[in-house]
Motif scaffolding. Structure first.
Motif, PDB file in Angstrom:
ATOM      1  N   ILE A  89       0.824  -1.215   0.000  1.00  0.00           N
ATOM      2  CA  ILE A  89       0.000   0.000   0.000  1.00  0.00           C
ATOM      3  C   ILE A  89       0.851   1.255   0.000  1.00  0.00           C
ATOM      4  CG2 ILE A  89      -0.136   0.022   2.544  1.00  0.00           C
ATOM      5  CD1 ILE A  89      -3.113   0.902   2.166  1.00  0.00           C
ATOM      6  N   PHE A  90       0.356   2.257  -0.754  1.00  0.00           N
ATOM      7  CA  PHE A  90       0.934   3.611  -0.738  1.00  0.00           C
ATOM      8  C   PHE A  90      -0.141   4.540  -0.197  1.00  0.00           C
ATOM      9  CE2 PHE A  90       3.190   7.375  -1.996  1.00  0.00           C
ATOM     10  CZ  PHE A  90       2.183   8.283  -2.298  1.00  0.00           C
ATOM     11  N   ALA A  91       0.236   5.422   0.708  1.00  0.00           N
ATOM     12  CA  ALA A  91      -0.775   6.348   1.250  1.00  0.00           C
ATOM     13  C   ALA A  91      -0.194   7.750   1.388  1.00  0.00           C
ATOM     14  CB  ALA A  91      -1.249   5.859   2.618  1.00  0.00           C
ATOM     15  N   TYR A  92      -0.943   8.713   0.867  1.00  0.00           N
ATOM     16  CA  TYR A  92      -0.660  10.117   1.174  1.00  0.00           C
ATOM     17  C   TYR A  92      -1.957  10.694   1.728  1.00  0.00           C
ATOM     18  CZ  TYR A  92       2.302  14.156   1.425  1.00  0.00           C
ATOM     19  OH  TYR A  92       3.096  15.163   1.907  1.00  0.00           O
ATOM     20  N   PRO A  93      -2.248  10.475   2.994  1.00  0.00           N
ATOM     21  CA  PRO A  93      -3.538  10.876   3.572  1.00  0.00           C
ATOM     22  C   PRO A  93      -3.605  12.380   3.801  1.00  0.00           C
ATOM     23  CG  PRO A  93      -2.110   9.969   5.281  1.00  0.00           C
ATOM     24  CD  PRO A  93      -1.359   9.824   3.987  1.00  0.00           C
ATOM     25  N   ALA A  94      -4.790  12.870   4.065  1.00  0.00           N
ATOM     26  CA  ALA A  94      -4.932  14.260   4.498  1.00  0.00           C
ATOM     27  C   ALA A  94      -4.238  14.373   5.856  1.00  0.00           C
ATOM     28  CB  ALA A  94      -6.403  14.622   4.626  1.00  0.00           C
ATOM     29  N   ASP A  95      -3.637  15.525   6.125  1.00  0.00           N
ATOM     30  CA  ASP A  95      -3.026  15.697   7.452  1.00  0.00           C
ATOM     31  C   ASP A  95      -3.156  17.167   7.846  1.00  0.00           C
ATOM     32  OD1 ASP A  95       0.283  15.406   5.951  1.00  0.00           O
ATOM     33  OD2 ASP A  95      -0.955  17.198   6.235  1.00  0.00           O
ATOM     34  N   LEU A  96      -2.612  17.537   8.967  1.00  0.00           N
ATOM     35  CA  LEU A  96      -2.802  18.910   9.470  1.00  0.00           C
ATOM     36  C   LEU A  96      -2.222  19.931   8.491  1.00  0.00           C
ATOM     37  CD1 LEU A  96      -2.007  18.380  13.278  1.00  0.00           C
ATOM     38  CD2 LEU A  96      -4.258  18.760  12.187  1.00  0.00           C
ATOM     39  N   LYS A  97      -1.146  19.536   7.777  1.00  0.00           N
ATOM     40  CA  LYS A  97      -0.501  20.473   6.831  1.00  0.00           C
ATOM     41  C   LYS A  97      -1.251  20.470   5.488  1.00  0.00           C
ATOM     42  CE  LYS A  97       3.865  21.234   4.338  1.00  0.00           C
ATOM     43  NZ  LYS A  97       5.109  20.511   3.910  1.00  0.00           N
ATOM     44  N   SER A  98      -1.762  19.312   5.092  1.00  0.00           N
ATOM     45  CA  SER A  98      -2.494  19.201   3.804  1.00  0.00           C
ATOM     46  C   SER A  98      -3.882  18.647   4.088  1.00  0.00           C
ATOM     47  CB  SER A  98      -1.740  18.263   2.850  1.00  0.00           C
ATOM     48  OG  SER A  98      -0.378  18.600   2.781  1.00  0.00           O
ATOM     49  N   PRO A  99      -4.806  19.497   4.538  1.00  0.00           N
ATOM     50  CA  PRO A  99      -6.114  19.015   4.981  1.00  0.00           C
ATOM     51  C   PRO A  99      -6.939  18.325   3.895  1.00  0.00           C
ATOM     52  CG  PRO A  99      -6.021  21.424   5.020  1.00  0.00           C
ATOM     53  CD  PRO A  99      -4.633  20.952   4.742  1.00  0.00           C
ATOM     54  N   LYS A 100      -6.603  18.604   2.604  1.00  0.00           N
ATOM     55  CA  LYS A 100      -7.304  17.887   1.528  1.00  0.00           C
ATOM     56  C   LYS A 100      -6.403  16.823   0.894  1.00  0.00           C
ATOM     57  CE  LYS A 100     -10.333  21.713  -0.028  1.00  0.00           C
ATOM     58  NZ  LYS A 100     -11.465  21.348   0.809  1.00  0.00           N
ATOM     59  N   GLY A 101      -5.238  16.598   1.528  1.00  0.00           N
ATOM     60  CA  GLY A 101      -4.237  15.723   0.917  1.00  0.00           C
ATOM     61  C   GLY A 101      -3.300  16.571   0.084  1.00  0.00           C
ATOM     62  N   LYS A 102      -2.182  16.024  -0.337  1.00  0.00           N
ATOM     63  CA  LYS A 102      -1.197  16.791  -1.117  1.00  0.00           C
ATOM     64  C   LYS A 102      -1.335  16.506  -2.616  1.00  0.00           C
ATOM     65  CE  LYS A 102       3.646  17.418  -2.188  1.00  0.00           C
ATOM     66  NZ  LYS A 102       5.061  17.152  -1.872  1.00  0.00           N
ATOM     67  N   LEU A 103      -1.664  15.271  -2.954  1.00  0.00           N
ATOM     68  CA  LEU A 103      -1.595  14.878  -4.361  1.00  0.00           C
ATOM     69  C   LEU A 103      -2.796  15.393  -5.140  1.00  0.00           C
ATOM     70  CD1 LEU A 103      -0.065  11.350  -3.818  1.00  0.00           C
ATOM     71  CD2 LEU A 103       1.090  13.470  -4.433  1.00  0.00           C
TER      72      LEU A 103
END
Ligand code: AHG
Ligand code: MN
Ligand code: MN
Length: 344
Positions: free
Chosen positions: A268-282
């Motif tokens: 699995i690859f994951a780039y989830p939403a986080d505090l810095k990228s609330p909508k995700g980065k990708l």
């Protein structure tokens, strides 16, 4: 004396070239005009042009930054701009592409003189931060049919779910250059042979394993994740051999490289939403959607964590989404542990 039957010399041990493979695909489609085939061949040409520049980047003063920032607010690498310009110039020819939207440009580029019935979305150079340190980078693309009955395409013509794409794929400039392509009917890989100047079929009918043992995420963001994502990552690091745990961690920082490894090895690859990228980065249009198209065509899965990526309707060209790609069992486990949801 009987004349020996003539058979063509076996000029190559390799498989079909990409052009031949695309053409043979066209022959199977009744009423095919050749436009889609020609457009795919234009994308193949762009991949050849970019790969020759990437392979010489350190020698041709095209490393480093241009000093500009793009619509993403990111510093632009010379190779980002070069790849973007090469791709647009190539797609403009032959008149099959009506418009193209890329990561590097705030707005889509329209070709009003084109009678083309296709739209292209692309990340011309993915993994820019890895260019100067010679780590794998890539190009990501997707193709939509363009409905010309409503007149010339507009930006809204691009704001459609990825499930409406007719083809998608990527090129990875790694230890070799491999173009991975799906037109919805299987996923196939073609390796660049510089001595012949051609891509040859090297990975026919790629299938993503149902489960892997590698997880790929930027652990440096752990303090910004949700509790759900943290508990999922912690689970994969537990020592439980009977459950196939712990998983190994691999993270290149180029989506194309991390996705390509996951496609072949599973996991699995994951780039989830986080505090810095609330909508995700990708970006949805030219990173998440094309990868989701390829993974689903290879028997894998792609989700935001709560929604199938290919169902998401973009609200703007550079919309960002959380992206989780990989083996169906690994993606389902992520959804359960990180979001408490079941696979759609
Ligand atoms: P791009 O170079 O096209 O902007 O894409 C970079 C993306 C993607 O390739 C990769 O998965 C991600 O950025 C890595 O982000 P972090 O460095 O924040 O982990
Ligand atoms: Mn990218
Ligand atoms: Mn990019």
């Amino acid at each position: 004396m009987s004349t020996p039957s003539w058979s063509p010399p076996d000029v190559s041990q390799e498989g079909a070239t990409l052009e031949t493979f695309i053409l043979e695909g066209m022959f199977k489609v009744d009423g095919a005009t050749g436009a889609f085939t020609s457009l795919l061949n234009q994308l193949c040409l762009a991949a050849k042009l970019i790969t020759t520049r990437v392979r010489r980047a350190g020698l041709a003063d095209i490393l480093g930054y241009t000093g500009e920032t793009n619509v993403q607010g990111e510093r632009v690498q010379k190779l980002d701009t070069l790849a973007n310009d090469l791709l647009i110039a190539t797609l403009k020819r032959r008149g099959h592409c009506a418009a193209v939207a890329t990561e590097e440009l705030p707005e889509a580029v329209f070709f009003p003189e084109s009678k083309g019935s296709y739209l292209v979305v692309a990340d011309p150079l993915d993994g820019s931060s890895n260019i100067d340190v010679n780590i794998s980078i890539g190009t990501i693309f997707g193709i939509y049919r363009c409905d010309r009955s409503q007149g010339l395409p507009t930006t809204e013509s691009f704001l459609r779910p990825g499930s409406e794409m007719v083809a998608a794929g990527y090129v990875i400039y790694g230890s070799s250059t491999v173009l991975v392509l799906s037109t919805g009917n299987g996923v196939h890989g073609f390796t660049w042979d510089p001595s012949a100047g051609e891509f040859f079929l090297s990975h026919e009918n790629i299938r993503c394993p149902r489960r892997g043992n590698i997880y790929s995420i930027n652990e440096g963001n752990a303090q910004r994740w949700t509790d759900g994502v943290r508990s999922w990552a912690a689970h994969l690091k537990e020592s439980a051999p009977e459950q196939g745990l712990p998983y190994s961690h691999r993270y290149v920082g180029s989506l194309v490289a991390d996705a390509h490894r996951t496609l072949f090895k599973g996991g699995i690859f994951a780039y989830p939403a986080d505090l810095k990228s609330p909508k995700g980065k990708l970006r949805l249009l030219y990173e998440a959607n094309p990868m989701a198209f390829v993974f689903e065509a290879a028997g894998g899965a792609a989700t935001t964590g709560t929604e199938r990526i290919l169902d998401v309707v973009p609200t703007q060209l550079h919309a960002r989404v959380p992206l989780v790609l990989g083996s169906v069992e690994d993606v389902a486990l992520y959804q359960r542990l990180a979001h408490g949801t079941t696979a759609p």
